[in-house]
Write a protein that holds these residues in place. Structure first.
Motif, PDB file in Angstrom:
ATOM      1  N   SER A 109       5.045  -6.157  -7.913  1.00 51.82           N
ATOM      2  CA  SER A 109       4.710  -4.910  -8.211  1.00 51.82           C
ATOM      3  C   SER A 109       3.523  -5.194  -9.508  1.00 51.82           C
ATOM      4  CB  SER A 109       5.541  -3.922  -8.730  1.00 51.82           C
ATOM      5  OG  SER A 109       4.951  -2.605  -9.089  1.00 51.82           O
TER       6      SER A 109
ATOM      7  N   GLN B  70      -2.817  10.786  -4.628  1.00 49.95           N
ATOM      8  CA  GLN B  70      -2.813   9.881  -3.898  1.00 49.95           C
ATOM      9  C   GLN B  70      -3.807   8.737  -4.213  1.00 49.95           C
ATOM     10  OE1 GLN B  70      -0.873   9.795  -1.264  1.00 49.95           O
ATOM     11  NE2 GLN B  70      -1.410   7.841  -0.566  1.00 49.95           N
TER      12      GLN B  70
ATOM     13  N   GLU C  96      -2.474   5.056  -4.234  1.00 45.52           N
ATOM     14  CA  GLU C  96      -0.923   5.119  -4.315  1.00 45.52           C
ATOM     15  C   GLU C  96      -0.341   4.795  -2.943  1.00 45.52           C
ATOM     16  OE1 GLU C  96       1.144   4.485  -7.072  1.00 45.52           O
ATOM     17  OE2 GLU C  96      -0.649   4.170  -7.802  1.00 45.52           O
ATOM     18  N   LEU C  97       0.404   3.899  -2.695  1.00 40.66           N
ATOM     19  CA  LEU C  97       0.913   3.787  -1.120  1.00 40.66           C
ATOM     20  C   LEU C  97       2.169   4.714  -1.081  1.00 40.66           C
ATOM     21  CD1 LEU C  97       0.944  -0.072  -0.497  1.00 40.66           C
ATOM     22  CD2 LEU C  97      -0.661   1.851   0.385  1.00 40.66           C
ATOM     23  N   ARG C  98       2.604   5.125  -2.259  1.00 42.47           N
ATOM     24  CA  ARG C  98       4.000   5.599  -2.078  1.00 42.47           C
ATOM     25  C   ARG C  98       5.052   5.120  -0.800  1.00 42.47           C
ATOM     26  NH1 ARG C  98       2.971   8.123  -6.781  1.00 42.47           N
ATOM     27  NH2 ARG C  98       1.146   9.411  -6.718  1.00 42.47           N
ATOM     28  N   GLU C  99       5.131   5.903  -0.085  1.00 45.29           N
ATOM     29  CA  GLU C  99       6.078   5.393   1.069  1.00 45.29           C
ATOM     30  C   GLU C  99       5.342   4.587   2.442  1.00 45.29           C
ATOM     31  OE1 GLU C  99       9.325   4.965   0.369  1.00 45.29           O
ATOM     32  OE2 GLU C  99       8.877   5.800  -1.506  1.00 45.29           O
ATOM     33  N   ASP C 100       3.995   4.688   2.224  1.00 45.58           N
ATOM     34  CA  ASP C 100       3.242   4.098   3.394  1.00 45.58           C
ATOM     35  C   ASP C 100       3.296   2.377   3.349  1.00 45.58           C
ATOM     36  OD1 ASP C 100       2.482   6.590   3.931  1.00 45.58           O
ATOM     37  OD2 ASP C 100       0.368   6.524   2.987  1.00 45.58           O
ATOM     38  N   ARG C 101       2.965   1.897   4.386  1.00 46.51           N
ATOM     39  CA  ARG C 101       3.020   0.662   4.683  1.00 46.51           C
ATOM     40  C   ARG C 101       1.939  -0.007   3.863  1.00 46.51           C
ATOM     41  NH1 ARG C 101      -0.821  -1.737   7.447  1.00 46.51           N
ATOM     42  NH2 ARG C 101      -2.270  -0.396   9.020  1.00 46.51           N
ATOM     43  N   GLU C 102       2.078  -1.425   3.365  1.00 49.17           N
ATOM     44  CA  GLU C 102       0.811  -2.496   2.783  1.00 49.17           C
ATOM     45  C   GLU C 102      -0.163  -2.626   3.936  1.00 49.17           C
ATOM     46  OE1 GLU C 102       0.245  -6.548   0.467  1.00 49.17           O
ATOM     47  OE2 GLU C 102       2.314  -5.733   0.954  1.00 49.17           O
TER      48      GLU C 102
END
Length: 163
Positions: A41, A60, A75-81
């Motif tokens: 991170s 976002q 920000e990815l939050r819960e999205d995939r890299e």
């Protein structure tokens, strides 16, 4: 855009080599961008700053701009890299993109190696590693450069990508 990678284990000199290569290749008149993969991170922002407050509040994306530079934080939050190719597509066109990390991707790369780190070379099992930059003599089936030979490594990369 041409693409060439710099890979290696932790503490083998990747970032220092990328920094020197950016300077060397830029001084030769080529435009250069970099893409660095981080396995941990990270934050380019600072708590308490307005842009950080916007992100923490749930934005976002935050686009921070001044007369000197701009930076887009997503920000990815819960999205995939996103994958390396997706990220490269976001860069403005340049002559060469140096990619630090992404050692498992299929692009051509040079491996950094320091004997004191004690890690085995990646190159023998990976044909995409076109050369090695090391602080010690190595016998290999591809070019081996001194880790500090920035000019020679830059010459090699530029020839490999056709610049």
């Amino acid at each position: 855009m041409k693409l060439f990678g710099i890979v290696g284990w932790k503490n083998t000199g990747k970032t220092g080599l990328v920094e020197r290569l950016v300077r060397e290749i830029s001084e030769r008149g080529f435009s250069v961008s970099t893409l660095k993969h981080a396995h941990h991170s990270f934050d380019v922002d600072q708590p308490g700053r307005d842009s950080h407050r916007h992100r923490v509040a749930g934005a976002q994306e935050v686009l921070l701009a001044s007369g000197k530079r701009w930076a887009l934080m997503h920000e990815l939050r819960e999205d995939r890299e996103p994958g390396m190719r997706e990220l490269l597509a976001r860069l403005s066109p340049v002559d060469l993109v140096l990619v630090e990390g992404y050692k498992r991707e299929a692009h051509a790369k040079i491996e950094t190696h320091r004997a004191e780190v004690g890690q085995a070379l990646i190159a023998p099992d990976d044909p995409t590693v076109r050369a090695v930059a090391s602080d010690t003599a190595i016998t290999l089936d591809r070019p081996v450069f001194d880790l500090d030979d920035t000019t020679g490594i830059a010459d090699f990369i530029l020839a490999e990508v056709g610049l």
